[in-house]
Design a protein around this motif. Structure first.
Motif, short mmCIF file in Angstrom:
data_model
loop_
_atom_site.label_atom_id
_atom_site.label_comp_id
_atom_site.label_asym_id
_atom_site.label_seq_id
_atom_site.Cartn_x
_atom_site.Cartn_y
_atom_site.Cartn_z
N ASN A 58 0.86 -1.17 0.00
CA ASN A 58 0.00 0.00 0.00
C ASN A 58 0.90 1.22 0.00
O ASN A 58 1.87 1.28 0.78
CB ASN A 58 -0.90 0.00 1.25
N TYR A 59 0.61 2.19 -0.88
CA TYR A 59 1.44 3.38 -1.00
C TYR A 59 0.61 4.65 -0.88
O TYR A 59 -0.54 4.69 -1.32
CB TYR A 59 2.15 3.41 -2.37
N ALA A 60 1.21 5.67 -0.32
CA ALA A 60 0.60 7.00 -0.38
C ALA A 60 0.57 7.44 -1.84
O ALA A 60 1.49 7.13 -2.61
CB ALA A 60 1.39 7.98 0.46
N ASP A 61 -0.46 8.16 -2.21
CA ASP A 61 -0.58 8.61 -3.61
C ASP A 61 0.63 9.43 -4.03
O ASP A 61 1.07 9.37 -5.18
CB ASP A 61 -1.85 9.45 -3.78
N SER A 62 1.20 10.18 -3.10
CA SER A 62 2.30 11.09 -3.43
C SER A 62 3.59 10.35 -3.79
O SER A 62 4.50 10.96 -4.37
CB SER A 62 2.57 12.04 -2.27
N VAL A 63 3.70 9.07 -3.48
CA VAL A 63 4.94 8.34 -3.75
C VAL A 63 4.76 7.20 -4.74
O VAL A 63 5.73 6.54 -5.12
CB VAL A 63 5.56 7.78 -2.45
N LYS A 64 3.53 6.95 -5.16
CA LYS A 64 3.28 5.86 -6.11
C LYS A 64 4.09 6.07 -7.39
O LYS A 64 4.15 7.17 -7.93
CB LYS A 64 1.79 5.80 -6.45
N GLY A 65 4.73 4.98 -7.83
CA GLY A 65 5.54 5.05 -9.04
C GLY A 65 6.97 5.49 -8.79
O GLY A 65 7.81 5.38 -9.69
N ARG A 66 7.25 5.98 -7.59
CA ARG A 66 8.61 6.44 -7.27
C ARG A 66 9.25 5.59 -6.17
O ARG A 66 10.46 5.36 -6.19
CB ARG A 66 8.58 7.90 -6.82
N PHE A 67 8.46 5.16 -5.21
CA PHE A 67 8.97 4.40 -4.07
C PHE A 67 8.54 2.94 -4.19
O PHE A 67 7.44 2.66 -4.68
CB PHE A 67 8.43 4.96 -2.76
N THR A 68 9.39 2.05 -3.71
CA THR A 68 9.07 0.63 -3.68
C THR A 68 9.43 0.05 -2.33
O THR A 68 10.57 0.19 -1.88
CB THR A 68 9.84 -0.13 -4.77
N ILE A 69 8.45 -0.60 -1.70
CA ILE A 69 8.70 -1.23 -0.41
C ILE A 69 8.90 -2.72 -0.62
O ILE A 69 8.25 -3.33 -1.48
CB ILE A 69 7.53 -0.95 0.57
N SER A 70 9.81 -3.29 0.15
CA SER A 70 10.05 -4.73 0.08
C SER A 70 10.32 -5.25 1.48
O SER A 70 10.63 -4.48 2.40
CB SER A 70 11.22 -5.04 -0.85
N ARG A 71 10.26 -6.57 1.59
CA ARG A 71 10.34 -7.17 2.92
C ARG A 71 10.99 -8.53 2.83
O ARG A 71 10.75 -9.27 1.88
CB ARG A 71 8.91 -7.29 3.46
N ALA A 72 11.80 -8.85 3.82
CA ALA A 72 12.40 -10.18 3.93
C ALA A 72 11.94 -10.77 5.24
O ALA A 72 12.48 -10.44 6.31
CB ALA A 72 13.93 -10.08 3.87
N ASN A 73 10.93 -11.61 5.19
CA ASN A 73 10.33 -12.13 6.41
C ASN A 73 11.32 -12.92 7.27
O ASN A 73 11.32 -12.81 8.50
CB ASN A 73 9.13 -13.01 6.08
N ALA A 74 12.16 -13.69 6.63
CA ALA A 74 13.11 -14.52 7.38
C ALA A 74 14.11 -13.68 8.16
O ALA A 74 14.67 -14.14 9.16
CB ALA A 74 13.83 -15.47 6.43
N LYS A 75 14.34 -12.47 7.70
CA LYS A 75 15.32 -11.60 8.35
C LYS A 75 14.66 -10.47 9.14
O LYS A 75 15.35 -9.62 9.69
CB LYS A 75 16.27 -11.01 7.31
N ASN A 76 13.33 -10.44 9.17
CA ASN A 76 12.60 -9.37 9.86
C ASN A 76 13.07 -7.99 9.40
O ASN A 76 13.30 -7.09 10.22
CB ASN A 76 12.77 -9.49 11.38
N THR A 77 13.22 -7.84 8.10
CA THR A 77 13.66 -6.55 7.56
C THR A 77 12.64 -6.00 6.58
O THR A 77 11.92 -6.76 5.92
CB THR A 77 15.02 -6.67 6.86
N VAL A 78 12.62 -4.69 6.50
CA VAL A 78 11.79 -4.01 5.52
C VAL A 78 12.64 -2.88 4.93
O VAL A 78 13.40 -2.23 5.65
CB VAL A 78 10.48 -3.48 6.13
N SER A 79 12.52 -2.70 3.62
CA SER A 79 13.30 -1.67 2.94
C SER A 79 12.38 -0.78 2.12
O SER A 79 11.28 -1.18 1.73
CB SER A 79 14.34 -2.32 2.02
N LEU A 80 12.86 0.41 1.87
CA LEU A 80 12.12 1.37 1.04
C LEU A 80 13.09 1.97 0.03
O LEU A 80 14.00 2.71 0.42
CB LEU A 80 11.50 2.47 1.90
N GLN A 81 12.91 1.63 -1.23
CA GLN A 81 13.70 2.21 -2.30
C GLN A 81 12.99 3.46 -2.77
O GLN A 81 11.84 3.39 -3.21
CB GLN A 81 13.85 1.21 -3.45
N MET A 82 13.68 4.58 -2.68
CA MET A 82 13.08 5.86 -3.04
C MET A 82 13.81 6.45 -4.24
O MET A 82 15.00 6.75 -4.15
CB MET A 82 13.16 6.83 -1.85
#
Length: 118
Positions: A58-82
């Motif tokens: 789910n993304y805020a409208d202001s960042v759609k198409g520019r930001f990408t969120i990803s997650r690695a469940n096994a490592k309990n990590t979340v990243s945001l590529q901006m």
């Protein structure tokens, strides 16, 4: 005790890119959603992006198409590529984790500053 440690903030020129990462540690039971919020001076904290444990995003409208969120469940990590950063993206960015089943809990990181110069 649950800890969220963020990294990757900094200063970048408009049009540039940054990648934020967050690692969760401690006694975490059933992580549901992980996400990123931001707060600019004088403004309320707002959702930037979130991702469920099944991978729905789910993304805020202001960042759609520019930001990408990803997650690695096994490592309990979340990243945001901006990418394509704009001066209005300048804010403190906070990592968020929501966990639990019958009762849910929210945890927050300490925040990392992102500054975009024009």
């Amino acid at each position: 005790q649950v800890q969220l440690v963020e990294s990757g903030g900094g200063l970048v020129q408009a049009g540039g890119s940054l990648r934020l990462s967050c690692v969760a540690s401690g006694s975490i039971f059933y992580i549901r959603d992980m996400g990123w919020y931001r707060q600019a001076p004088g403004k309320p904290r707002e959702l930037v992006a979130s991702i469920s444990n099944g991978g729905s995003t789910n993304y805020a409208d202001s960042v759609k198409g520019r930001f990408t969120i990803s997650r690695a469940n096994a490592k309990n990590t979340v990243s945001l590529q901006m990418n394509g950063l704009k001066p209005e993206d300048t804010a403190v960015y906070y990592c968020n984790l929501n966990s639990g089943i019958s009762r849910t809990y929210d945890y927050w990181g300490q925040g990392t500053q992102v500054t975009v110069s024009s």
